[in-house]
Write a protein that holds these residues in place. Structure first.
Motif, short mmCIF file in Angstrom:
data_model
loop_
_atom_site.label_atom_id
_atom_site.label_comp_id
_atom_site.label_asym_id
_atom_site.label_seq_id
_atom_site.Cartn_x
_atom_site.Cartn_y
_atom_site.Cartn_z
N TYR A 30 35.29 33.25 -0.45
CA TYR A 30 34.59 34.51 -0.67
C TYR A 30 34.01 35.01 0.64
O TYR A 30 33.42 34.23 1.38
N THR A 31 34.20 36.30 0.93
CA THR A 31 33.60 36.86 2.14
C THR A 31 32.21 37.38 1.80
O THR A 31 31.98 37.93 0.72
N ALA A 32 31.29 37.20 2.72
CA ALA A 32 29.95 37.75 2.58
C ALA A 32 29.29 37.72 3.94
O ALA A 32 29.33 36.71 4.63
N ARG A 33 28.70 38.85 4.31
CA ARG A 33 27.93 38.93 5.54
C ARG A 33 26.46 39.05 5.19
O ARG A 33 26.06 38.85 4.04
N LYS A 38 21.74 38.87 1.58
CA LYS A 38 20.40 39.35 1.21
C LYS A 38 20.37 39.71 -0.27
O LYS A 38 19.46 39.33 -1.00
N ARG A 39 21.38 40.43 -0.73
CA ARG A 39 21.44 40.81 -2.15
C ARG A 39 21.60 39.60 -3.06
O ARG A 39 21.02 39.56 -4.15
N MET A 40 22.38 38.62 -2.64
CA MET A 40 22.54 37.43 -3.48
C MET A 40 21.20 36.70 -3.63
O MET A 40 20.84 36.27 -4.73
N ILE A 41 20.46 36.57 -2.55
CA ILE A 41 19.16 35.87 -2.60
C ILE A 41 18.18 36.67 -3.45
O ILE A 41 17.42 36.10 -4.24
N GLU A 42 18.19 37.99 -3.33
CA GLU A 42 17.33 38.83 -4.17
C GLU A 42 17.68 38.64 -5.65
O GLU A 42 16.79 38.56 -6.50
N ALA A 43 18.98 38.56 -5.96
CA ALA A 43 19.41 38.33 -7.34
C ALA A 43 18.90 36.97 -7.84
O ALA A 43 18.39 36.86 -8.97
N ILE A 44 19.03 35.95 -7.02
CA ILE A 44 18.55 34.61 -7.39
C ILE A 44 17.05 34.66 -7.66
O ILE A 44 16.57 34.11 -8.66
N ASN A 45 16.31 35.34 -6.79
CA ASN A 45 14.86 35.43 -6.94
C ASN A 45 14.45 36.17 -8.21
O ASN A 45 13.36 35.94 -8.74
N ARG A 83 23.31 34.97 11.53
CA ARG A 83 22.71 36.05 10.74
C ARG A 83 22.53 35.64 9.27
O ARG A 83 21.79 36.27 8.54
N MET A 84 23.22 34.60 8.85
CA MET A 84 23.10 34.12 7.47
C MET A 84 22.16 32.92 7.34
O MET A 84 21.94 32.41 6.25
N ASP A 85 21.60 32.47 8.46
CA ASP A 85 20.79 31.25 8.44
C ASP A 85 19.56 31.34 7.53
O ASP A 85 19.15 30.33 6.97
N ALA A 86 18.98 32.51 7.37
CA ALA A 86 17.81 32.65 6.49
C ALA A 86 18.19 32.45 5.02
O ALA A 86 17.34 32.09 4.21
N TYR A 87 19.45 32.67 4.68
CA TYR A 87 19.91 32.62 3.29
C TYR A 87 20.70 31.36 2.94
O TYR A 87 20.73 30.93 1.79
N ALA A 88 21.36 30.78 3.93
CA ALA A 88 22.28 29.67 3.68
C ALA A 88 21.65 28.46 2.98
O ALA A 88 22.28 27.92 2.06
N PRO A 89 20.46 28.00 3.36
CA PRO A 89 19.93 26.80 2.69
C PRO A 89 19.81 26.96 1.17
O PRO A 89 20.09 26.02 0.42
N THR A 90 19.44 28.14 0.70
CA THR A 90 19.34 28.38 -0.74
C THR A 90 20.70 28.27 -1.41
O THR A 90 20.84 27.64 -2.46
N LYS A 102 31.40 31.72 12.94
CA LYS A 102 31.43 31.34 14.36
C LYS A 102 30.01 31.25 14.86
O LYS A 102 29.11 31.92 14.37
N GLY A 103 29.81 30.39 15.84
CA GLY A 103 28.50 30.24 16.46
C GLY A 103 27.68 29.12 15.87
O GLY A 103 28.05 28.50 14.87
N SER A 104 26.55 28.86 16.52
CA SER A 104 25.69 27.74 16.13
C SER A 104 24.89 28.06 14.87
O SER A 104 24.83 29.21 14.44
N ARG A 105 24.27 27.02 14.31
CA ARG A 105 23.46 27.14 13.10
C ARG A 105 22.07 26.60 13.37
O ARG A 105 21.86 25.76 14.25
N SER A 106 21.09 27.05 12.57
CA SER A 106 19.70 26.63 12.75
C SER A 106 19.50 25.20 12.24
O SER A 106 20.30 24.67 11.47
N ASN A 107 18.41 24.60 12.67
CA ASN A 107 18.05 23.26 12.21
C ASN A 107 17.87 23.22 10.70
O ASN A 107 18.20 22.22 10.05
#
Length: 175
Positions: A30-33, A38-45, A83-90, A102-107
């Motif tokens: 599935y593609t998602a930027r 942001k919308r997926m996390i809002e839906a979860i919330n 750009r997805m690091d704020a949402y990925a853990p959830t 592509k690119g690095s990820r947060s701790n």
């Protein structure tokens, strides 16, 4: 030699992969930027269902270009994963087993990957037209108003990628 992976990606299959492995992914992703995340996390919330069952799925961080006549999809290279690091853990906690970008990820993302056994695949930036040749079908399934950033269900065959960060937190970037 590349390791062939077929989705859905079980946690057991994800755990066998190691940073640096070259893979060819086939099946559904599935593609998602960031706007879709942001919308997926809002839906979860709000207690709502996600537009697709995230368990054992791979999300590809891409916003494909429109298809030219006779093509399945336009150029669809990876976007910067940070750009997805704020949402990925959830999403990882909900069962996502793979991310592709592509690119690095947060701790925080790496900690969630280790805890829930998720893997991060890297695709080659700048190779979007070549990568598009691995896409067999593409369908917008949610957030159509986001245009190229809408969530799409892609069927892919032998999509080339590398394991950048494995389920143990080992990183190809740190090697």
């Amino acid at each position: 030699m590349a390791i062939k992976i077929t989705t859905p990606l079980s946690r057991a299959a994800a755990e066998k992969l190691r940073a640096g492995d070259r893979v060819l992914i086939s099946g559904t992703v599935y593609t998602a930027r960031d706007a879709a995340h942001k919308r997926m996390i809002e839906a979860i919330n709000r207690g709502e269902e996600l537009p697709f069952d995230i368990k054992n799925q791979i999300i590809y961080y891409a916003g494909p270009a429109p298809a030219k006549p006779g093509e399945v999809i336009g150029s669809c290279g990876p976007t910067t994963s940070g750009r997805m690091d704020a949402y990925a853990p959830t999403l990882i906690a909900l069962g996502e087993t793979g991310m592709l970008g592509k690119g690095s990820r947060s701790n925080e993302v790496i900690a969630a990957m280790k805890k829930y056994k998720c893997v991060y695949f890297g695709a080659i930036g700048g190779a979007g037209a070549l990568i598009a040749k691995s896409v067999v079908s593409a369908e917008v399934i949610a957030y159509e108003d986001l245009g190229t950033e809408a969530i799409r269900r892609l069927t892919i065959k032998d999509f080339p990628a590398f394991v950048v960060i494995d389920t143990e937190g080992n990183s190809l970037y740190e090697r």
